[in-house]
Design a protein around this motif. Structure first.
Motif, PDB file in Angstrom:
ATOM      1  N   ASP A   1       0.818  -1.209   0.000  1.00 37.41           N
ATOM      2  CA  ASP A   1       0.000   0.000   0.000  1.00 37.41           C
ATOM      3  C   ASP A   1       0.851   1.257   0.000  1.00 37.41           C
ATOM      4  OD1 ASP A   1      -2.330  -1.462   0.023  1.00 37.41           O
ATOM      5  OD2 ASP A   1      -2.360  -1.599   2.228  1.00 37.41           O
TER       6      ASP A   1
ATOM      7  N   LYS B   1      -5.359   9.725   3.258  1.00 42.20           N
ATOM      8  CA  LYS B   1      -6.134   8.595   2.726  1.00 42.20           C
ATOM      9  C   LYS B   1      -5.398   7.288   2.992  1.00 42.20           C
ATOM     10  CE  LYS B   1      -8.499   9.995  -1.365  1.00 42.20           C
ATOM     11  NZ  LYS B   1      -8.213  10.008  -2.798  1.00 42.20           N
TER      12      LYS B   1
ATOM     13  N   GLY C   1      -4.834  -2.048  10.969  1.00 43.60           N
ATOM     14  CA  GLY C   1      -4.951  -1.626  12.362  1.00 43.60           C
ATOM     15  C   GLY C   1      -3.755  -0.842  12.868  1.00 43.60           C
TER      16      GLY C   1
ATOM     17  N   ASN D   1      -1.096   2.740  12.075  1.00 39.82           N
ATOM     18  CA  ASN D   1      -0.874   3.959  11.302  1.00 39.82           C
ATOM     19  C   ASN D   1       0.242   3.757  10.288  1.00 39.82           C
ATOM     20  OD1 ASN D   1      -1.873   5.173  14.161  1.00 39.82           O
ATOM     21  ND2 ASN D   1      -2.490   6.463  12.463  1.00 39.82           N
TER      22      ASN D   1
ATOM     23  N   ASP E   1      -3.151   6.707   5.268  1.00 41.68           N
ATOM     24  CA  ASP E   1      -3.129   6.430   6.701  1.00 41.68           C
ATOM     25  C   ASP E   1      -4.444   5.778   7.135  1.00 41.68           C
ATOM     26  OD1 ASP E   1      -1.633   6.597   9.132  1.00 41.68           O
ATOM     27  OD2 ASP E   1      -3.047   8.121   9.817  1.00 41.68           O
ATOM     28  N   ALA E   2      -5.558   6.348   6.661  1.00 43.18           N
ATOM     29  CA  ALA E   2      -6.873   5.804   7.015  1.00 43.18           C
ATOM     30  C   ALA E   2      -6.991   4.363   6.500  1.00 43.18           C
ATOM     31  CB  ALA E   2      -7.970   6.680   6.429  1.00 43.18           C
ATOM     32  N   HIS E   3      -6.483   4.140   5.296  1.00 40.79           N
ATOM     33  CA  HIS E   3      -6.539   2.812   4.698  1.00 40.79           C
ATOM     34  C   HIS E   3      -5.736   1.810   5.531  1.00 40.79           C
ATOM     35  CE1 HIS E   3      -6.718  -0.244   1.553  1.00 40.79           C
ATOM     36  NE2 HIS E   3      -5.404  -0.401   1.694  1.00 40.79           N
ATOM     37  N   CYS E   4      -4.523   2.210   5.921  1.00 37.04           N
ATOM     38  CA  CYS E   4      -3.672   1.317   6.721  1.00 37.04           C
ATOM     39  C   CYS E   4      -4.339   0.986   8.047  1.00 37.04           C
ATOM     40  CB  CYS E   4      -2.318   1.958   6.987  1.00 37.04           C
ATOM     41  SG  CYS E   4      -1.316   2.141   5.519  1.00 37.04           S
ATOM     42  N   LEU E   5      -4.916   2.032   8.660  1.00 37.70           N
ATOM     43  CA  LEU E   5      -5.558   1.847   9.951  1.00 37.70           C
ATOM     44  C   LEU E   5      -6.745   0.893   9.831  1.00 37.70           C
ATOM     45  CD1 LEU E   5      -4.789   2.979  12.682  1.00 37.70           C
ATOM     46  CD2 LEU E   5      -6.427   4.834  12.352  1.00 37.70           C
ATOM     47  N   ALA E   6      -7.480   1.021   8.719  1.00 43.61           N
ATOM     48  CA  ALA E   6      -8.663   0.187   8.529  1.00 43.61           C
ATOM     49  C   ALA E   6      -8.289  -1.255   8.218  1.00 43.61           C
ATOM     50  CB  ALA E   6      -9.529   0.779   7.428  1.00 43.61           C
ATOM     51  N   THR E   7      -7.288  -1.442   7.349  1.00 42.86           N
ATOM     52  CA  THR E   7      -6.979  -2.809   6.910  1.00 42.86           C
ATOM     53  C   THR E   7      -5.985  -3.514   7.829  1.00 42.86           C
ATOM     54  OG1 THR E   7      -5.283  -1.940   5.452  1.00 42.86           O
ATOM     55  CG2 THR E   7      -7.452  -2.331   4.484  1.00 42.86           C
TER      56      THR E   7
END
Lengths: 721, 80
Positions: A180, A237, A247, A249, A239-245
């Protein structure tokens, strides 16, 4: 300057970087500050085969993010001043941590040489490091060193100069940070390259810093153009993706990738454990005693007490020599020059003023040696470790302990080096709270005043009273810190993640260099600030002189006495006494008439509330310049003529007998002196460590607090008696 | 079993499972080498039980209890 090669030394704290610097440059370092921050900048020179090499010691860092001043300084230096080579000193016993920093230099495209330091300790741990293999994998020179013994330094310099000479484009190291992040990096790098955005840095590095959320790079980017906003959105974007997939940052993933890369690298035959791994047994066994629940604090007290015993025992003699030297200088000037303003300026203004401060140099020097031993041995970190919990409840930090102790926490330090010792505090708020409160401690200049008052009014309990004053200073420092941290400098405690370095025997060379450097800074200040203040104070106490008619009156009185003596009406002793009495009343009248005297009289109504008369007020005003001045001014004001701060028995008897004085006044005065404005040199030091705003705050706030408490105590005390 | 670093017994070897701190604290922990997968052992506590001293490879780090709570570790052992 142009044909001179600049080499920077970088590395983790405790990696032996400073020892290496001292080895390379000898003791000829120039110490200054980086602009805008209180990070020390040390520079030195070395000559190799006729070539002049300029060596800069960068601050010790664990990474190159923008979280601390040290990291920012190190990064700015390599980007902006472009040293021909960066030598990174690595503690080989913690090789991977060093290599993670090295990776960050390589990501930035810096020409790097690795000095694998402390190789002797690696062998003791039962391990071997294949430096050739490491050099091959990373594609950079790697040199084995033992900086303490000077081993490998010649090779190191040779490699660094060879690297510096090979000027060519250097490709930044390209790491993979996971699918990513890699994808986003490619996209962002393309945009950065297309717009030649922040072209001073490698494009991929800029993109990476946006992903890591680096505040400094973002700020520069915003100033550079609108692309910054776009990059920030892309980074958010991601960062949000990493956090979502995952968990986690994005910045954590980047960091984990570096550690992963280093772990993989080390496994490729770089590090080999030869047999059973030996732990640092000695260090851990020492810690079992030195940081033990009960023994630890006791040993700490014993060590600190011992340090101050040593300082005073060893410092007394040379301090006496210096005192004698300045006394001799005064005498010589008095003998050589006619009585007059110039002589008064030189003797009372220059020699007494500067001498009073320089006289403390031996104590300061010995204490700095002691502190260098505590630092270099690794014990200082243990003190912070043991005291952090206590200090944190008052809004301070484990590292606040040293500034307090140096400032006079066990009676007899100096707030100037104490304030400079706040450099180890990374949190700005904790640092300011420490800066404001450390000057409460009983420094070596306040001691004579305390001794004078205690001898005059509490002679039955001298030691107990002094001990109570020391404890009160600590209590006030902690309470005021708590008050400040709960009001105007509110904020979270800064993290206390730090290393407890292994205990090491300090080298004589290191201790000498550290101690002398700091002492020199102290002397420089005494020679500049104190000099100016002394002259100013002398002028305030001297001008305007007595009006002619009054002066003539005293002259007439003297003439009468002389005439009486000549006529045989007065004996020799009697006439001398009478003349001395006239001199004293003239001095009194002159003092009252001077600018300082008028100021003292002007503020007397307010000072009276705390029990101070105009003469005490003058002494206290003078004390803002240097606390030593309080006793000498009191002496002058109470018409004893010359009063030596070290021998104030005469003055203490006089005060005890004076109707304007009482034990209550003494208590009020002790409280005031403990808390009020730091001396001028300290104020300047505070300004350098924080800002002139905070330095001004320390003047106003501390004096207000001191006044309020002194008035409160005096008024309540007077009511009760 | 998996527990916050603060709760593991002295001298119990453990492996870091996750770091849950973000921002500066997270960065500082990682910079010092406290990263997922690293082997750690709690070897001591300061006189007032805080901060803790942790052995990480050949170095000793110290961090406050509150900071140690952001680190979860995995170890083999019986629940106390």
């Amino acid at each position: 300057m142009s044909n001179q090669t600049t080499i920077a030394l970088a590395g983790n704290p405790n990696s032996g970087k400073t020892t290496m610097f001292n080895r390379l440059t000898g003791a000829r370092a120039r110490v200054g500050n980086y602009p805008g921050v209180t990070v020390e900048r040390r520079e030195g020179h070395l000559t190799v085969a006729g070539q002049e090499v300029h060596v800069v010691d960068l601050p010790g860092t664990y990474s190159l993010t923008a979280y601390s001043d040290e990291e920012l300084v190190a990064r700015r230096f390599v980007v902006e001043e472009r040293p021909a080579a960066v030598v990174q000193v690595i503690d080989s016993t913690t090789l991977d941590r060093g290599l993670v920093l090295a990776v960050q230099f390589l990501e930035l495209g810096v020409p790097l040489v690795l000095a694998l330091n402390m190789m002797d300790e690696v062998k003791k741990l039962g391990r071997s490091i294949d430096t050739g293999r490491l050099a091959e994998i990373l594609g950079l020179p790697v040199v084995e060193t033992v900086a303490r013994e000077g081993k490998g330094t010649d090779d190191l310099v040779r490699e660094a100069l060879a690297l510096a000479a090979a000027k060519g484009p250097r490709q930044p190291l390209v790491l993979s940070y996971g699918t990513d992040i890699d994808r986003s990096l490619v996209e962002m790098t393309a945009r950065i390259l297309a717009e030649r955005f922040l072209s001073k840095y490698p494009a991929r590095w800029v993109a990476l810093k946006y992903i890591e959320g680096d505040e400094e790079v973002k700020a520069r980017g915003r100033a550079a153009g609108p692309l910054s906003a776009e990059l920030e959105t892309m980074a958010q974007k991601l960062d949000a993706h990493c956090l979502a997939t995952l968990g986690v940052n994005a910045d954590a993933l980047v960091s984990d990738a570096r550690w992963g890369y280093v772990a993989g690298l080390v496994r490729q035959g770089v590090v080999r454990e030869d047999g059973i791994h030996q732990r640092r047994v000695v260090s851990e066994r020492l810690d079992a005693v030195l940081t033990q629940r009960l023994l630890g604090p006791l040993v700490m007290l014993a060590i600190l007490y011992g340090l101050f015993e040593i300082v005073f025992a060893l410092g007394e003699t040379p301090a006496g020599w210096l005192e004698g030297l300045f006394g001799w200088a005064s005498g010589a000037v008095e003998a050589a020059m006619p009585d007059g303003l110039l002589r008064s300026l030189i003797v009372s203004g220059l020699i007494d003023g500067v001498g009073g401060v320089l006289g403390f140099t031996p104590y300061i020097l010995i204490m700095f040696f002691g502190i260098a031993v505590l630092e270099d041995s690794g014990y200082m970190a243990r003190m912070a470790y043991m005291l952090d919990r206590v200090f944190r409840s008052f809004g301070l930090h484990g590292n606040s302990v040293m500034p307090f102790i140096v400032s006079g926490g066990i009676a007899g330090g100096c707030a100037v080096p104490g304030v400079m010792a706040t450099r180890t505090l990374r949190g700005k708020k904790e640092k300011i709270a420490t800066l404001i409160t450390a000057p409460f401690m009983s420094c070596g200049a306040k001691l004579p005043v305390y001794l004078l008052l205690v001898a005059a009014f509490f002679s039955a309990w001298q030691a107990q009273t002094l001990f109570a004053i020391t404890l009160a200073a600590w209590a006030m420092a902690l309470l005021v810190a708590k008050l400040l941290r709960g009001t105007i400098i509110k904020g979270e405690a800064t993290p206390f993640v730090m290393e407890l370095p292994p205990y090491r025997l300090p080298t004589l060379r290191g201790v000498l260099i550290h101690g002398l450097e700091r002492t020199w800074q102290y002397i420089k200040k005494a020679g500049t600030v104190i000099l100016a203040i002394s002259v100013l104070l002398w002028a305030a106490l001297t001008f305007p002189g007595l009006p002619e008619d009054q002066a003539a009156e005293f002259e007439a009185q003297r003439a009468t006495v002389s005439a009486q003596a000549e006529a045989g009406q007065l004996g020799e002793a009697g006439s001398e006494e009478a003349l001395a009495a006239i001199d004293h009343s003239e001095a009194q009248a002159g003092l009252k008439h001077s600018a300082a005297g008028r100021l003292g009289l002007f503020i007397e109504p307010a000072a009276k509330l705390a029990g101070f008369d105009w003469r005490t007020s003058i002494a206290l005003i003078g004390g803002v310049a240097a606390k030593e001045v309080i006793v000498s001014t009191l002496g002058t004001a109470y018409s004893l003529g010359e009063v030596d701060p070290e021998e104030s028995e005469g003055l203490s008897e006089l005060l005890a007998g004076d109707a304007a004085w009482s034990p209550m006044v003494a208590v009020s005065l002790i409280i005031f002196i403990m808390l009020y404005a730091p001396c001028f040199v300290t104020v300047v030091a505070i300004a350098r460590e924080s800002s002139w705003g905070w330095a001004g705050f320390s003047l106003v706030f501390n004096t207000t607090l001191a006044y309020a408490l002194a008035v409160g105590v005096y008024q309540i005390g007077s009511l009760m008696s | 079993m998996i527990k916050p670093l603060r709760q593991i017994p002295y001298d119990q070897p453990a492996t870091i499972a996750a770091i849950t701190a973000a921002g500066e604290l997270g960065r500082r922990l990682r910079d010092m080498g406290l990263t997922p997968g690293a082997a750690v052992t709690v070897i001591g506590k300061a006189p007032l039980n805080d901060p803790v001293a942790v052995r990480l490879k050949d170095s000793i780090l110290t961090l406050r209890n509150g900071e140690a709570d952001h680190i979860t570790v995995e170890f083999e052992g019986v629940a106390k």
